[in-house]
Design an enzyme around this catalytic site. Structure first.
Site, PDB file in Angstrom:
ATOM      1  N   HIS A  11      16.398  12.248  -6.654  1.00 36.28           N
ATOM      2  CA  HIS A  11      15.057  12.813  -6.857  1.00 36.28           C
ATOM      3  C   HIS A  11      14.463  13.178  -5.505  1.00 36.28           C
ATOM      4  O   HIS A  11      15.039  12.899  -4.453  1.00 36.28           O
ATOM      5  CB  HIS A  11      14.146  11.827  -7.599  1.00 36.28           C
ATOM      6  CG  HIS A  11      14.089  10.462  -6.971  1.00 36.28           C
ATOM      7  ND1 HIS A  11      13.246  10.147  -5.932  1.00 36.28           N
ATOM      8  CD2 HIS A  11      14.787   9.334  -7.246  1.00 36.28           C
ATOM      9  CE1 HIS A  11      13.428   8.879  -5.595  1.00 36.28           C
ATOM     10  NE2 HIS A  11      14.351   8.363  -6.357  1.00 36.28           N
ATOM     11  N   LYS A  36       6.732  18.504  -9.852  1.00 34.78           N
ATOM     12  CA  LYS A  36       6.506  17.192  -9.264  1.00 34.78           C
ATOM     13  C   LYS A  36       7.834  16.482  -9.010  1.00 34.78           C
ATOM     14  O   LYS A  36       8.689  16.387  -9.893  1.00 34.78           O
ATOM     15  CB  LYS A  36       5.635  16.353 -10.202  1.00 34.78           C
ATOM     16  CG  LYS A  36       5.190  15.031  -9.629  1.00 34.78           C
ATOM     17  CD  LYS A  36       4.130  15.189  -8.570  1.00 34.78           C
ATOM     18  CE  LYS A  36       3.528  13.842  -8.179  1.00 34.78           C
ATOM     19  NZ  LYS A  36       2.562  13.973  -7.065  1.00 34.78           N
ATOM     20  N   ARG A 473      -6.494   1.141   1.622  1.00 41.07           N
ATOM     21  CA  ARG A 473      -5.281   1.690   2.254  1.00 41.07           C
ATOM     22  C   ARG A 473      -5.739   2.774   3.220  1.00 41.07           C
ATOM     23  O   ARG A 473      -5.962   3.914   2.843  1.00 41.07           O
ATOM     24  CB  ARG A 473      -4.355   2.259   1.179  1.00 41.07           C
ATOM     25  CG  ARG A 473      -3.000   2.708   1.701  1.00 41.07           C
ATOM     26  CD  ARG A 473      -2.237   3.413   0.616  1.00 41.07           C
ATOM     27  NE  ARG A 473      -2.862   4.685   0.257  1.00 41.07           N
ATOM     28  CZ  ARG A 473      -2.629   5.334  -0.870  1.00 41.07           C
ATOM     29  NH1 ARG A 473      -1.826   4.834  -1.770  1.00 41.07           N
ATOM     30  NH2 ARG A 473      -3.217   6.491  -1.117  1.00 41.07           N
ATOM     31  N   SER A 505      -5.212  12.895  -1.977  1.00 42.65           N
ATOM     32  CA  SER A 505      -4.367  14.089  -1.894  1.00 42.65           C
ATOM     33  C   SER A 505      -4.985  15.278  -2.618  1.00 42.65           C
ATOM     34  O   SER A 505      -5.654  15.141  -3.645  1.00 42.65           O
ATOM     35  CB  SER A 505      -2.978  13.787  -2.476  1.00 42.65           C
ATOM     36  OG  SER A 505      -3.083  13.302  -3.797  1.00 42.65           O
TER      37      SER A 505
END
Length: 556
Positions: A11, A36, A473, A505
């Protein structure tokens, strides 16, 4: 040496170009194909190559395929065993191996002019290891730990870099795999396997590890640098969740238990490795290294002085690692990564031409950073499209959605914009020099690969970025590397008193991160974002959808 790295078999297909030890370009195929992860990790798709990413890498350097000295393919079929012999239930895996063996000829077709004799099979986990050990700064001597779902016949590699040499120390044979165990739980909880493991990590913060004793019967270190990880009876621990069903406390608790047993096992592996090498620096790679909660525990409780994680730690990173490994083997001195911004970019003139073609009304302010800071201070959501796109799954200030951290409702607002689950957190970006007063954890943290405790005095000031467990994060911003981002942060603090901005994102659920200007315009036009900052241009939502002549200029 001019070496193209290729990841394709499982992947996240990707390509990377290394010239004389320096990383020139790296990109994932999903950013071009808009699928994706590029493809699903099925044997039937193993033949698919990162054709567009590879062609772009060569174009970036002005090379043609026949100008390459070598191509590194990050899987060696000669090392593989039949799936049933490894204890895996994968009856079509032989098809995957057939495609891998034919990769040189497939690549010759995909890149006309390429000599298939230049293709070299690189062991999957050695490519992962090289992506960490050779790309890390100040790490000529370091330890490296790789963990993922699977490679040819193993799921783990402990190794050591000494100068230009990478020495394997220990590998864990399949079927035992921490990555596959986590993937199984991802599927059991109703998420997409080999894609949504980060959702399990986020859900774990909402639970308690009350099932840990049962999980320890199936997942545990063996004390010799390896581990047992197989046969977890997930259905006995909690009922499966359907993709569209709400999660329950049992689901959160099993996620928390799995996270805890993962961390325990990783700490044992790290301590074993340090006992063999006594190095100061540990580098991490492989899909498990994207678990930023586990990374933080390794940094906090492990024996290494510094932990560095490859920003493209998943399989995409093996394209870079394979190229670096061949480069080092040929005698080139590998140069550390200067940043994750290794993808496509456009000049200001090119961006203006895109906007003109799209007939998009826009402004060209004196300083786009100041314009964005003002929009954020007014509680607008900003799509930020600047410079080269990121290599890896994190938005690091090049393809980002930005928002005000001081309004708690902005977490729900951003999750609505992106169309994703409300239990998922968003991240803060902060100037590196200001980070320590707000966040406690490994610093600097430029790649969002660790979690940090938010200082109690700041939790009510930046609630949008504080996760349910009091952590965040973070991404630290170095003004020397990211002057535009730094100017925006400085101006935002001047206006609001907050040195932090929300960063997530630039994409919507199920879609790859925005990469080119068309992607940015499509995302902006289809979601409730207030301002698009594309290069030096500002596109305002009101102007874009205003009827008649709004008095805005079209880029030119």
């Amino acid at each position: 040496m001019r070496i193209l790295g290729i990841n394709a078999l499982f992947h996240d297909p990707a390509a990377a170009l290394v010239i004389d030890g320096r990383t020139v370009a790296a990109a994932e195929e999903e950013r071009f194909s808009r699928r994706k992860h590029g493809k699903r990790p099925l044997p039937f798709s193993a033949w698919e190559l990162p054709e567009q990413a590879a062609a772009w890498c060569l174009k970036r350097a002005g090379l043609r395929p026949q100008g390459l000295d070598a191509v590194a393919y990050s899987f060696d079929p000669a090392l593989a065993r039949p799936a049933d012999a490894m204890g895996l239930d994968d009856p079509w895996d032989h098809l995957r191996l057939t495609y891998a063996r034919e990769a040189p000829n497939f690549l010759r077709t995909a890149l006309p002019g390429l000599d298939p004799e230049t293709v070299r099979f690189v062991p999957h986990h050695m490519a992962h290891a090289a992506s960490g050990a050779y790309a890390a700064p100040d790490a000529d001597n370091c330890s490296v730990l790789v963990l993922d779902g699977r490679g040819e016949r193993a799921s783990h590699l402990a190794a050591r870099r000494v100068g230009g040499r990478l020495q394997p120390l220990r590998a864990q044979d399949l079927p035992h795999s921490l990555g596959l165990v986590y993937e199984e739980l991802t599927e059991h909880l109703g998420f997409l396997r080999s894609s949504d493991e980060f959702k399990v990590m986020a859900l774990a913060s909402h639970g308690t590890p009350r099932m840990l004793p049962e999980l320890r019967r199936h997942v545990y270190p063996t004390g010799d640098g390896g581990f047992h990880a197989a046969g977890v009876p997930w259905a006995e621990l909690c009922a499966p969740r359907g993709p569209d069903e709400p999660w329950t406390q049992d689901h959160a608790d099993v996620a928390a238990s799995a996270q805890a047993v993962l961390e325990e096992t990783l700490l044992d592996l790290v301590r074993w490795l340090h006992g063999r090498t006594h190095d100061a620096v540990l580098t991490l790679a492989g899909g498990v290294a994207l678990n930023c909660v586990a990374n933080s525990r390794i940094a906090r409780e492990g024996p290494f002085s510094r932990v560095w994680v490859q920003p493209a730690a998943g399989d995409a990173g093996t394209a870079l690692g394979g190229a670096l490994l061949l480069s080092a083997g040929a005698g080139d001195a590998p140069e550390p990564m200067s940043g994750a911004d290794l993808g496509r970019d456009w000049s200001d003139a090119e961006l203006g031409a895109w906007l003109k073609t799209a007939a998009v009304p826009c402004e060209k302010p004196e300083d786009i950073a100041v314009t964005v800071a003002r929009a954020l201070a007014d509680n607008g959501i900003v799509a930020w499209f600047q410079g080269r796109s990121e290599y890896g799954p994190r938005a690091l200030g090049h393809r980002s959605l930005l928002a005000h951290p001081g309004h708690a409702g902005n977490l729900e607002r951003l999750n609505d914009v992106k169309g994703r689950e409300q239990f998922r957190p968003v991240a803060p970006m902060v100037l590196a020099e200001r980070a320590a007063e707000i966040f406690d954890g490994p610093l600097p943290s430029p790649y969002m690969l660790f979690v940090h405790d938010v200082a109690p005095a700041w939790r009510d000031r930046v609630p949008a970025v504080v996760h349910v467990d009091g952590t965040a994060r973070i991404q630290t911003v170095d003004p020397a590397r990211e002057p535009l981002l730094a100017r925006m942060l400085v101006e935002f603090e001047r206006l609001t008193g907050l040195p932090v901005v929300v960063n997530t994102s630039l994409n919507t659920a199920g879609r790859p991160m925005v990469d080119d200007p068309r992607d940015a315009l499509e995302c902006f036009g289809s979601s409730p974002v207030d301002l698009l900052a594309v290069g030096p241009y500002a596109v305002r939502r009101g102007a874009l959808f205003r009827t008649g002549d709004g008095g805005e200029e079209v880029a030119r």
